[in-house]
Scaffold this motif. Structure first.
Motif, PDB file in Angstrom:
ATOM      1  N   PHE A  30       0.828  -1.202   0.000  1.00 38.41           N
ATOM      2  CA  PHE A  30       0.000   0.000   0.000  1.00 38.41           C
ATOM      3  C   PHE A  30       0.865   1.255   0.000  1.00 38.41           C
ATOM      4  CE2 PHE A  30      -1.977   3.313   2.628  1.00 38.41           C
ATOM      5  CZ  PHE A  30      -3.038   3.641   1.806  1.00 38.41           C
ATOM      6  N   VAL A  31       0.479   2.233  -0.834  1.00 38.15           N
ATOM      7  CA  VAL A  31       1.188   3.513  -0.896  1.00 38.15           C
ATOM      8  C   VAL A  31       0.313   4.636  -0.342  1.00 38.15           C
ATOM      9  CG1 VAL A  31       2.250   5.237  -2.411  1.00 38.15           C
ATOM     10  CG2 VAL A  31       2.562   2.792  -2.878  1.00 38.15           C
ATOM     11  N   GLU A  32      -0.868   4.842  -0.959  1.00 40.68           N
ATOM     12  CA  GLU A  32      -1.742   5.911  -0.504  1.00 40.68           C
ATOM     13  C   GLU A  32      -3.128   5.763  -1.113  1.00 40.68           C
ATOM     14  OE1 GLU A  32      -0.888   9.896  -1.842  1.00 40.68           O
ATOM     15  OE2 GLU A  32      -0.213   9.183  -3.787  1.00 40.68           O
ATOM     16  N   VAL A  33      -4.059   6.512  -0.537  1.00 37.63           N
ATOM     17  CA  VAL A  33      -5.408   6.630  -1.077  1.00 37.63           C
ATOM     18  C   VAL A  33      -5.623   8.098  -1.392  1.00 37.63           C
ATOM     19  CG1 VAL A  33      -7.879   6.398  -0.643  1.00 37.63           C
ATOM     20  CG2 VAL A  33      -6.293   4.740   0.341  1.00 37.63           C
ATOM     21  N   SER A  34      -6.117   8.357  -2.579  1.00 38.94           N
ATOM     22  CA  SER A  34      -6.447   9.743  -2.897  1.00 38.94           C
ATOM     23  C   SER A  34      -7.817   9.781  -3.566  1.00 38.94           C
ATOM     24  CB  SER A  34      -5.389  10.362  -3.809  1.00 38.94           C
ATOM     25  OG  SER A  34      -5.343   9.699  -5.043  1.00 38.94           O
ATOM     26  N   LYS A  35      -8.563  10.825  -3.259  1.00 39.28           N
ATOM     27  CA  LYS A  35      -9.877  10.989  -3.869  1.00 39.28           C
ATOM     28  C   LYS A  35      -9.672  11.609  -5.245  1.00 39.28           C
ATOM     29  CE  LYS A  35     -13.030  12.375  -1.050  1.00 39.28           C
ATOM     30  NZ  LYS A  35     -13.943  13.198  -0.248  1.00 39.28           N
ATOM     31  N   ARG A  36     -10.258  10.995  -6.250  1.00 38.41           N
ATOM     32  CA  ARG A  36     -10.146  11.546  -7.600  1.00 38.41           C
ATOM     33  C   ARG A  36     -10.889  12.876  -7.681  1.00 38.41           C
ATOM     34  NH1 ARG A  36      -9.768   9.098 -12.362  1.00 38.41           N
ATOM     35  NH2 ARG A  36     -11.896   9.682 -12.820  1.00 38.41           N
ATOM     36  N   PRO A  37     -10.441  13.759  -8.538  1.00 36.13           N
ATOM     37  CA  PRO A  37     -11.086  15.072  -8.651  1.00 36.13           C
ATOM     38  C   PRO A  37     -12.581  15.008  -8.983  1.00 36.13           C
ATOM     39  CG  PRO A  37      -9.018  15.047  -9.848  1.00 36.13           C
ATOM     40  CD  PRO A  37      -9.275  13.637  -9.375  1.00 36.13           C
ATOM     41  N   ASP A  38     -13.024  13.960  -9.683  1.00 34.79           N
ATOM     42  CA  ASP A  38     -14.444  13.870 -10.037  1.00 34.79           C
ATOM     43  C   ASP A  38     -15.292  13.393  -8.860  1.00 34.79           C
ATOM     44  OD1 ASP A  38     -14.028  11.134  -9.871  1.00 34.79           O
ATOM     45  OD2 ASP A  38     -14.126  10.814 -12.015  1.00 34.79           O
ATOM     46  N   LYS A  39     -14.647  12.995  -7.786  1.00 36.69           N
ATOM     47  CA  LYS A  39     -15.290  12.598  -6.530  1.00 36.69           C
ATOM     48  C   LYS A  39     -16.179  11.365  -6.654  1.00 36.69           C
ATOM     49  CE  LYS A  39     -14.956  17.181  -4.699  1.00 36.69           C
ATOM     50  NZ  LYS A  39     -15.557  18.441  -4.572  1.00 36.69           N
ATOM     51  N   VAL A  40     -16.024  10.614  -7.732  1.00 38.74           N
ATOM     52  CA  VAL A  40     -16.792   9.379  -7.910  1.00 38.74           C
ATOM     53  C   VAL A  40     -16.039   8.198  -7.303  1.00 38.74           C
ATOM     54  CG1 VAL A  40     -17.742   7.778  -9.619  1.00 38.74           C
ATOM     55  CG2 VAL A  40     -17.952  10.241  -9.976  1.00 38.74           C
ATOM     56  N   PHE A  41     -14.727   8.192  -7.448  1.00 37.52           N
ATOM     57  CA  PHE A  41     -13.887   7.078  -7.010  1.00 37.52           C
ATOM     58  C   PHE A  41     -12.835   7.527  -6.009  1.00 37.52           C
ATOM     59  CE2 PHE A  41     -15.144   5.683 -11.283  1.00 37.52           C
ATOM     60  CZ  PHE A  41     -15.486   4.360 -11.069  1.00 37.52           C
ATOM     61  N   TRP A  42     -12.458   6.600  -5.125  1.00 35.05           N
ATOM     62  CA  TRP A  42     -11.210   6.706  -4.387  1.00 35.05           C
ATOM     63  C   TRP A  42     -10.180   5.974  -5.234  1.00 35.05           C
ATOM     64  CZ3 TRP A  42     -10.736   9.246   0.237  1.00 35.05           C
ATOM     65  CH2 TRP A  42     -11.899   9.508   0.960  1.00 35.05           C
ATOM     66  N   ALA A  43      -8.967   6.484  -5.324  1.00 39.15           N
ATOM     67  CA  ALA A  43      -7.873   5.810  -6.023  1.00 39.15           C
ATOM     68  C   ALA A  43      -6.921   5.259  -4.970  1.00 39.15           C
ATOM     69  CB  ALA A  43      -7.146   6.781  -6.943  1.00 39.15           C
ATOM     70  N   VAL A  44      -6.782   3.933  -4.947  1.00 38.05           N
ATOM     71  CA  VAL A  44      -5.914   3.267  -3.966  1.00 38.05           C
ATOM     72  C   VAL A  44      -4.688   2.773  -4.721  1.00 38.05           C
ATOM     73  CG1 VAL A  44      -5.788   1.534  -2.162  1.00 38.05           C
ATOM     74  CG2 VAL A  44      -8.001   2.584  -2.707  1.00 38.05           C
ATOM     75  N   ILE A  45      -3.531   3.221  -4.296  1.00 38.43           N
ATOM     76  CA  ILE A  45      -2.291   2.991  -5.046  1.00 38.43           C
ATOM     77  C   ILE A  45      -1.405   2.010  -4.289  1.00 38.43           C
ATOM     78  CG2 ILE A  45      -0.257   4.130  -6.030  1.00 38.43           C
ATOM     79  CD1 ILE A  45      -2.075   6.732  -5.962  1.00 38.43           C
ATOM     80  N   PHE A  46      -0.883   1.037  -5.053  1.00 39.73           N
ATOM     81  CA  PHE A  46      -0.002   0.010  -4.501  1.00 39.73           C
ATOM     82  C   PHE A  46       1.266  -0.078  -5.342  1.00 39.73           C
ATOM     83  CE2 PHE A  46      -4.284  -1.296  -3.416  1.00 39.73           C
ATOM     84  CZ  PHE A  46      -4.183  -1.756  -2.115  1.00 39.73           C
TER      85      PHE A  46
END
Length: 85
Positions: A30-46
């Motif tokens: 796991f690296v981080e979670v960021s909310k996408r600008p369109d606010k539809v998805f969370w982006a979870v980065i590994f």
């Protein structure tokens, strides 16, 4: 189920990776979670590590839809045209 926190999104993304892991020698960190600008998805980065424990070029991004918790890889989301929803 509405996903309201980064922690919930991370847990769903980790389960998605575990459920789809056919190559158990590969490691996802796991690296981080960021909310996408369109606010539809969370982006979870590994970050991804090979069986030889070398960092693979480019992370894996799992999107978690906020309204219902759908988890999908970034690549699959593009292929299914879910990004602009």
């Amino acid at each position: 189920m509405t996903i309201q926190s980064a922690t919930q999104a991370q847990e769903i993304a980790e389960r998605y990776i575990q459920d789809g892991a056919t190559q158990t020698d590969w490691r996802f960190e796991f690296v981080e979670v960021s909310k996408r600008p369109d606010k539809v998805f969370w982006a979870v980065i590994f970050d991804v590590y090979s069986p030889e424990n070398t960092l693979v070029d480019g992370p894996v991004v799992i999107l978690v839809r906020k309204r219902d918790g759908l988890a999908i890889s970034l690549q699959d989301a593009f292929e299914q045209n879910l990004i602009d929803e």
